[in-house]
Design an enzyme around this catalytic site. Structure first.
Site, mmCIF file in Angstrom:
data_model
loop_
_atom_site.group_PDB
_atom_site.id
_atom_site.type_symbol
_atom_site.label_atom_id
_atom_site.label_comp_id
_atom_site.label_asym_id
_atom_site.label_seq_id
_atom_site.Cartn_x
_atom_site.Cartn_y
_atom_site.Cartn_z
ATOM 1 N N HIS A 1 24.970 45.664 28.823
ATOM 2 C CA HIS A 1 24.506 46.510 29.914
ATOM 3 C C HIS A 1 23.246 47.277 29.539
ATOM 4 C CE1 HIS A 1 28.425 45.615 31.661
ATOM 5 N NE2 HIS A 1 27.981 46.111 32.798
ATOM 6 N N GLU B 1 24.103 44.403 40.402
ATOM 7 C CA GLU B 1 24.576 44.911 39.112
ATOM 8 C C GLU B 1 24.112 43.997 37.980
ATOM 9 O OE1 GLU B 1 28.668 45.875 36.598
ATOM 10 O OE2 GLU B 1 28.797 45.400 38.739
ATOM 11 N N ASP C 1 34.044 37.981 54.587
ATOM 12 C CA ASP C 1 34.191 39.374 54.995
ATOM 13 C C ASP C 1 34.324 40.217 53.732
ATOM 14 O OD1 ASP C 1 34.917 41.852 55.961
ATOM 15 O OD2 ASP C 1 36.272 41.062 57.482
#
Length: 399
Positions: A380, A119, A289
């Protein structure tokens, strides 16, 4: 199961493939024709086993060089014990955020934090927040509590049998401690609900009754602890907020109030902006995990204006599930990321949890500031629209 009629399949135009191959009932009916070959199970990780599995994917052999490149196959044995039916490795970009200064009980220093993500803008945002925290003197971080629960479930014929079992189990705490501590060097029993040599035998039982909150957000662990409960706080001078974050402490506090109300109205467990972003990126980079992000991302963020007009920020995270030994931490790339932090090996899990609290505080700080200043959409737009390079593939190997 409920569904809005506007979203039902009958209310939507059918894709060409569905229209050309029969009715909806025909499309969804079970098919009992011949299956393709099963993937042969193997816990062995080797070049030969890998190439044998790729022969099943004969229509996709051109991608073998991408997933099972020479470096992966040369190091294949390193993945033994971490994967079954091995076919290769994924390469994710890893970025560096920081420095992040943490003044904690266990984590005490300046850290450059590796984050694995696809991202755009994520690493930049966490790095900005970390740098602002560090320039303000660092965040205080504290491990508050530790504990990981399991919830065995027992079924009895009568309520009397159930009561007798509970009474017996409650009297066996010391014995349960000894049994549990023989199974691990890194943990000890804090509480118990176990069936062993009981005078009242259950009709049946399961090792986990889905009550522990494992790998899911739950109200129970939010109110207590699952893994490590940590908190971090920082005070950012108002001038630094204006210069480095392009907003004001007052506006940051206003956003927190609105965001908290939004969280309540939407029914979230806790109130925070995006713990999952930083957690997932660090978990993947450092061999944790990744599924535990589901529970680790539960928590609370708070921003307030101090009497002096500065910005106070804090996060509390009751379910941080992390470790620094075993599992994925021993893989070469993941160990390297933990070594960059100086946190690989026994005795470092508490420090990693405090570091994570500081990292998530950095992310909350930067995200909230971006939303307050209008930088969120611009960042972004600028960082997520770069043209990617071509995907390189080599000559497929057949064998």
């Amino acid at each position: 199961m409920t569904i809005n009629y506007r979203h039902s399949p009958g209310a939507q135009p059918s894709p060409p493939a569905a229209r050309s191959t029969g009715t909806l009932q025909e499309r969804l009916a079970p098919r009992l024709d011949d299956l393709p070959p099963k993937v042969p199970y193997s816990a062995t990780v080797s070049r030969d086993d890998t190439e044998r599995r790729w022969r099943i994917l004969k229509n996709h052999l051109e991608w073998m060089e991408v997933l099972a490149d020479w470096h992966t196959l040369d190091k294949a044995e390193a993945f033994q014990g971490n994967i079954e039916n091995f076919i290769g490795t994924l390469k994710m970009p890893v970025g560096l955020a920081g420095p992040l200064r943490v003044n904690g009980l266990f984590a005490h220093g300046d850290y450059y934090v590796p984050l694995a993500t696809t991202e755009a803008a994520l690493v930049a945002s966490y790095s900005r927040g970390a740098q602002v925290i560090s320039e303000a003197g660092g965040c205080s971080a504290l491990l508050l509590e530790e504990g990981v629960s399991r919830a065995p479930a027992f079924a009895f014929q009568t309520l009397a049998e159930c009561g007798a079992f509970v009474g017996w189990a409650s009297s066996q705490l010391d014995e349960f401690h000894q049994v549990a501590e023989r199974t691990t060097r890194y943990g000890r029993l804090a509480d118990m609900s176990i069936d062993a040599h009981s005078p009242v035998r259950p009709r049946y039982y399961f090792v986990e009754g889905n009550f522990s909150g494992d790998k899911k957000a739950s109200a129970q662990s939010f109110l207590s602890v699952r893994g490590k409960k940590v908190s971090a706080e920082v005070v950012i001078p108002s001038g630094m907020v204006e210069q480095r974050l392009h907003t004001t402490p007052q506006r940051m506090a206003e956003y927190f109030q609105m965001g908290a109300l939004g969280g309540v109205l939407s029914g979230t467990l806790g109130v925070q902006g995006h713990f999952a972003n930083g957690l997932a990126a660090l978990y993947i980079a450092c061999g944790q995990d990744a599924a535990c992000v589901a529970e680790s991302a539960v928590g609370v963020t708070r921003f307030e204006v101090t009497p002096e007009g500065n910005l106070y920020g804090t996060v509390t995270m009751p379910n941080v599930i992390v470790g620094t030994v075993g599992g994925g931490t021993r893989l070469p790339s993941q160990r390297a990321c933990l070594e960059l932090l100086g946190l690989f090996g026994p005795g470092n899990a508490q420090a990693l949890a405090e570091l994570i609290a500081g990292l998530c505080l950095a992310g909350e700080l930067s995200l909230t500031a971006a939303l307050c200043s209008g930088d969120f959409a611009r960042a972004h737009q600028n960082l997520a629209r770069a043209t990617p390079g071509p995907i390189a593939t080599g000559q497929a190997r057949h064998g």
